[in-house]
Design an enzyme around this catalytic site. Structure first.
Site: not given
Ligand code: NAD
Length: 447
Positions: A105, A177, A199, A233, A325
């Protein structure tokens, strides 16, 4: 990367400075291609790309360069009288080789801001950008490979590649994530007893009380919610407001949205797009009757991954939109009887990443701070607490563990190693056996 660390590529503070400066130069040189990638992946405007990603990261680098000597300095720890003469320090030492896994994001900032902290602390890094934002994944990978391949390795791919990566032993894993994958990361880390920073996200509430200026609250909430088309997020996930104010607040939101993006936000170059059709479909499911009434927006264009800024009213307590979320431009307004009702709603859910309160009453502010938990709190605005470089940023409970930004980031990627010194002399025998009655009494008294 482990070999590079062992060879001491970042052992000398000047090497860290050099790596940070090279990153700064690389970002400045490649600003155009990063901006273009962000436009392709998320429809991010140039201004947003600068303020929330590129400029933000450069700011973190500048701050790290300015503060590095202070952060690195051993931190004095006072010793009690019985341990003197002597002195004690906490000596920040690098952890070794760390892994940074980032989401889609804010696909520049969320890779590079942890990288800044990890480099400042003297670690070599393996980075895994998100495959969900492919143009930015390519741009960031190219940038790091061209300019910092001596200290940063990049791995590309999806869940499978990440799973393979996680079998390696790292000295720290920094994951941003969702909580589902957060659990996978933590399980993999447990295998090597590797510490993690998670995070994560969650449903960050915005409370609006009668003491707030409704127009300003609406404008600030609309800004924080609809920036990056809600894919933030710390976006306010939902609004809690007394029933008596809900209509005025909704009208003020409509005015703010119109001011920001015009009558048809699709035509605004300042309004972003949903990252892919999977997420668009997920968000479209919130536009059904079981989630209440669409008071503003609700327009969708699948071809351009567009979902207009949308506000939901009359949201039933068990509405699906209140389960997870939202992570998109859909804002449910939940009416409550009073502040206690709002607090009960927040306490019935996992601890959020951010909590927003719009109130000019100090009593209300104290009440909310005392009655809730959240990663961070921002009173009378949204998102801006992230820009305060030395305010640690991170979650609590379901919204994550650990923190970074500024010195907190440096500390996350350091071992604060306790070191104590004693002079060789004097060497009073009091401490050593045999313990006669006098020694025993003195030891009981003084230690
Ligand atoms: P995403 O799908 O890009 O996943 C994040 C990372 O995890 C990627 O690099 C991906 O390759 C890896 N990944 C995905 N599935 C996996 C698996 N089964 N095994 C190992 N690795 C795996 O991103 P997302 O999770 O959809 O991101 C959105 C979420 O992140 C939201 O919940 C958001 O609130 C949170 N977020 C938090 C912050 C923060 O700073 N706290 C910032 C941005 C987003």
């Amino acid at each position: 990367m482990r070999q590079a660390f062992e060879h001491g590529v970042l052992a000398n503070p000047e090497h860290r400075r050099d790596a940070l400066e090279r990153l700064e130069t690389a970002i400045t040189l490649e600003r155009q291609s990063l901006t273009e990638a962000l436009r392709l992946d998320l429809g991010k405007s140039e201004v947003e790309a600068w303020t929330t990603e590129i400029g933000f990261t450069l700011g973190q680098i500048k701050h790290a360069l300015a503060e590095l000597d202070r952060w690195r300095r051993p931190r004095k720890v006072p010793l009690k009288l019985q341990l003197r003469p002597g002195r004690a320090r906490l000596q920040p030492t690098p952890l070794g080789t760390v892994c940074v896994i980032a989401p889609w994001n804010y696909p520049v900032q969320l890779v590079l801001a942890p990288v800044v902290a990890a480099l400042a602390a003297g670690n070599t890094i393996v980075v895994k950008p998100s495959e969900i934002a492919p143009a930015t994944e390519r741009a960031v990978t190219g940038l790091l490979e061209r300019h910092l391949s001596d200290v940063i390795g990049v791995v590309n791919g999806g869940a499978e590649a990440t799973s393979v990566l996680l079998r390696e032993r790292f000295d720290h894993i920094f994951y941003t994530g969702n909580g589902r994958v957060g659990r996978i990361v933590m399980r993999a880390a447990a295998e090597h007893l590797t510490p993690v920073t998670l995070e994560l996200g969650g449903k960050s509430p915005a409370i609006v009380t009668e003491s707030a200026d409704i127009d300003i609250a609406a404008r600030r909430i609309a800004w924080g919610k609809f920036i990056n088309a809600g894919q933030t997020c710390v976006a306010p996930d939902y609004v809690l407001i007394p029933s008596s104010l809900a209509d005025r607040f909704t009208a003020a939101l409509a005015v703010a949205i119109d001011e920001f993006f015009g009558a048809d936000p699709r035509l605004s170059s300042d309004y972003g797009r949903i990252v892919n059709t999977h997420h668009l479909t997920r968000l479209q499911n919130y536009l059904t009757a079981d989630n209440g009434r669409i008071a503003i927006g609700g327009q969708v264009d699948v071809a351009s991954r567009y979902l207009s800024p949308t506000v939901l009213r009359d949201v039933p307590p068990a509405a699906p939109v209140m389960d997870d979320e939202i992570f998109g431009p859909v804002l449910p307004i939940i009416t409550v009887d009073d502040l206690d009702g709002a607090l009960a709603e927040i306490r019935s859910r996992p601890h959020p990443l951010a909590l927003y309160l719009f109130s000019t009453s100090v009593d209300e502010q104290q009440q909310v701070l005392a009655a809730t938990h959240s990663g961070g709190v921002l009173i009378n605005h949204t998102l801006l607490h992230l820009a305060a470089e030395d305010l640690p940023f991170g979650g609590i409970g379901e919204s994550g563990m650990g923190s970074y930004h500024g010195r907190a980031g440096f500390d996350t990627f350091s071992h604060l190693r306790p070191v104590m010194w004693r002079p060789m002399r004097p060497d009073p025998r009091l401490l050593y056996p045999p313990y006669g009655r006098l020694k025993k009494r003195l030891l009981e008294r003084f230690l």
